[in-house]
Scaffold this motif. Structure first.
Motif, PDB file in Angstrom:
ATOM      1  N   ASP A 180      84.426  41.441  46.354  1.00 15.29           N
ATOM      2  CA  ASP A 180      85.727  42.015  46.008  1.00 15.29           C
ATOM      3  C   ASP A 180      86.915  41.243  46.568  1.00 15.29           C
ATOM      4  OD1 ASP A 180      85.469  42.735  48.668  1.00 15.29           O
ATOM      5  OD2 ASP A 180      85.562  44.904  48.314  1.00 15.29           O
ATOM      6  N   LYS A 181      86.720  40.415  47.594  1.00 14.81           N
ATOM      7  CA  LYS A 181      87.859  39.654  48.116  1.00 14.81           C
ATOM      8  C   LYS A 181      88.337  38.601  47.122  1.00 14.81           C
ATOM      9  CE  LYS A 181      87.160  40.426  53.033  1.00 14.81           C
ATOM     10  NZ  LYS A 181      86.873  39.834  54.359  1.00 14.81           N
ATOM     11  N   PHE A 182      87.502  38.271  46.149  1.00 17.85           N
ATOM     12  CA  PHE A 182      87.943  37.374  45.089  1.00 17.85           C
ATOM     13  C   PHE A 182      88.749  38.127  44.025  1.00 17.85           C
ATOM     14  CE2 PHE A 182      84.791  34.705  47.066  1.00 17.85           C
ATOM     15  CZ  PHE A 182      85.324  33.428  46.927  1.00 17.85           C
ATOM     16  N   ARG A 183      88.908  39.434  44.211  1.00 16.59           N
ATOM     17  CA  ARG A 183      89.792  40.235  43.358  1.00 16.59           C
ATOM     18  C   ARG A 183      91.030  40.675  44.139  1.00 16.59           C
ATOM     19  NH1 ARG A 183      85.119  43.393  42.881  1.00 16.59           N
ATOM     20  NH2 ARG A 183      86.330  45.242  43.478  1.00 16.59           N
ATOM     21  N   ALA A 184      91.291  40.001  45.250  1.00 20.06           N
ATOM     22  CA  ALA A 184      92.344  40.446  46.169  1.00 20.06           C
ATOM     23  C   ALA A 184      93.569  39.552  46.105  1.00 20.06           C
ATOM     24  CB  ALA A 184      91.801  40.468  47.597  1.00 20.06           C
ATOM     25  N   ARG A 185      94.647  40.063  46.662  1.00 25.66           N
ATOM     26  CA  ARG A 185      95.816  39.237  46.950  1.00 25.66           C
ATOM     27  C   ARG A 185      96.383  39.686  48.291  1.00 25.66           C
ATOM     28  NH1 ARG A 185     100.103  41.108  42.250  1.00 25.66           N
ATOM     29  NH2 ARG A 185     100.156  43.339  42.706  1.00 25.66           N
ATOM     30  N   LEU A 186      97.016  38.746  48.971  1.00 23.62           N
ATOM     31  CA  LEU A 186      97.529  38.993  50.313  1.00 23.62           C
ATOM     32  C   LEU A 186      98.881  39.691  50.235  1.00 23.62           C
ATOM     33  CD1 LEU A 186      96.511  38.182  53.220  1.00 23.62           C
ATOM     34  CD2 LEU A 186      98.149  36.303  53.090  1.00 23.62           C
ATOM     35  N   ILE A 187      99.013  40.810  50.954  1.00 24.36           N
ATOM     36  CA  ILE A 187     100.293  41.520  51.019  1.00 24.36           C
ATOM     37  C   ILE A 187     101.146  40.946  52.146  1.00 24.36           C
ATOM     38  CG2 ILE A 187     101.411  43.745  51.368  1.00 24.36           C
ATOM     39  CD1 ILE A 187      98.872  45.072  50.337  1.00 24.36           C
ATOM     40  N   ASP A 188     100.552  40.856  53.333  1.00 25.09           N
ATOM     41  CA  ASP A 188     101.211  40.261  54.490  1.00 25.09           C
ATOM     42  C   ASP A 188     100.119  39.709  55.397  1.00 25.09           C
ATOM     43  OD1 ASP A 188     100.184  42.499  55.937  1.00 25.09           O
ATOM     44  OD2 ASP A 188     101.982  43.654  55.455  1.00 25.09           O
TER      45      ASP A 188
END
Length: 329
Positions: A180-188
């Motif tokens: 699932d981290k490959f479906r993520a984006r960084l917020i901060d």
């Protein structure tokens, strides 16, 4: 001494008359550096970030998220000083005490031309990504005979054709369901957000050195034929535009390019490069056609072991499909 600078919506394409504001990336009172993104907008062709032309403090924001605004309209007022911009190794920067000026040649052997607006936006995003993303790349090889076997099997048994890009897009989407981290984006620096669907950008050349990354969204585990159908429609759509994606695929298998290190452009977290097949040796020493798979990823979100397992899962998905469809070991 400071001055109030009025920032307007730039001309982002010959046919672009207005843009939609998707997200404000700064608030009034925030400090901003030259070339730092201020807001994210959507045109009829792409989603892009508009950077600050100067460094300073955001004095006033004149638009809201969701608003549609015309090219040339004032969007932000910045209290600051105008820097000198140079396109080169120190893009948008100058050494202390040094007056940098653009290098313009008067030699008639040189001619000047403007870069396409989408390419300018991509350059700025690349510069920001190089500054912010901790990029790491890993490499593996896939047995290309698996791809050849699947394509031959489908040509014989089905009216539907499938491409190598379709197979890798399906295999990548399947792997993203488990990783699932490959479906993520960084917020901060401390948080990420994860999307329930796989958003995969497909690098597509549109001529004039313009590169778009239209996006295929996969939900619920579609089969490889459904993915191929979506992919075919996406790549044949002249109006398909770049949009958010967490993983992008750069398929160079048909361009006589064996190896290349893909870059990750924020807010994506990974890019997969597929190289041109060449003759090599399998683990048992047999001669086979192989292709290099190179995965670049943002180490702030994804660690090396996680990335290696993800890349291995893509390969296993291809191998498992071949066993199921071709009856091969």
């Amino acid at each position: 001494m400071s001055n109030l600078f009025e920032m307007r919506v730039p001309q982002l394409g010959e046919s672009t008359r207005s843009v939609k504001v998707l997200k404000l990336l700064k608030s009034e009172g925030d400090r901003v550096s030259a070339d730092e993104s201020l807001l994210e907008v959507e045109t009829n062709k792409a989603v892009m970030e508009i950077p600050a032309p100067i460094s300073g403090v955001v004095n006033q924001i004149l638009v809201d998220a969701g608003a549609t605004i015309d090219v040339g309209e004032i969007i932000v007022r910045i209290d600051g000083q105008n820097p000198v911009h140079v396109l080169g190794d120190n893009f948008g920067q100058k050494r202390k005490g040094e007056q940098r000026v653009p290098r313009v040649s008067n030699d008639p052997a040189w001619r000047q031309e403007n870069l396409p607006p989408l390419q300018v936006s991509l350059i700025k995003n690349m510069v920001h990504s190089k500054r912010d993303i901790v990029q790491v790349s890993i490499e593996s090889q896939v047995n290309w005979s698996y791809i050849d076997d699947l394509k031959k099997a489908y040509r014989k048994s089905s009216a539907d054709k499938i491409s190598s890009l379709g197979l890798f897009t399906w295999a990548c989407g399947e792997a993203m369901r488990s990783f699932d981290k490959f479906r993520a984006r960084l917020i901060d620096d401390a948080r990420i957000e994860i999307n329930e669907s796989a958003h995969i950008g497909i690098a597509k050349s549109c001529g004039d050195d313009v590169l778009l990354t239209p996006v295929i969204t996969l939900s619920g585990g579609p089969n490889h034929f459904e993915v191929q159908s979506k992919l075919k429609a996406l790549l044949s759509d002249a109006n398909a535009s770049s949009a958010y994606h967490s993983v992008s695929i750069s398929d160079m298998s048909a361009f006589d390019t064996i190896r290349g290190t893909p870059i990750v452009v924020s807010p994506s977290v990974a890019t997969l490069f597929i190289g041109t097949p060449y003759w090599g040796f399998d683990r048992d020493g047999s001669k086979v056609r192989i292709s290099n798979l190179i995965l670049s990823f943002d180490h702030r979100v994804i660690n090396g072991v996680y990335a290696a397992n993800f890349l291995s899962r893509i390969k296993r998905n291809i191998a498992s499909l071949r066993r199921r469809e071709c009856g091969a070991a």
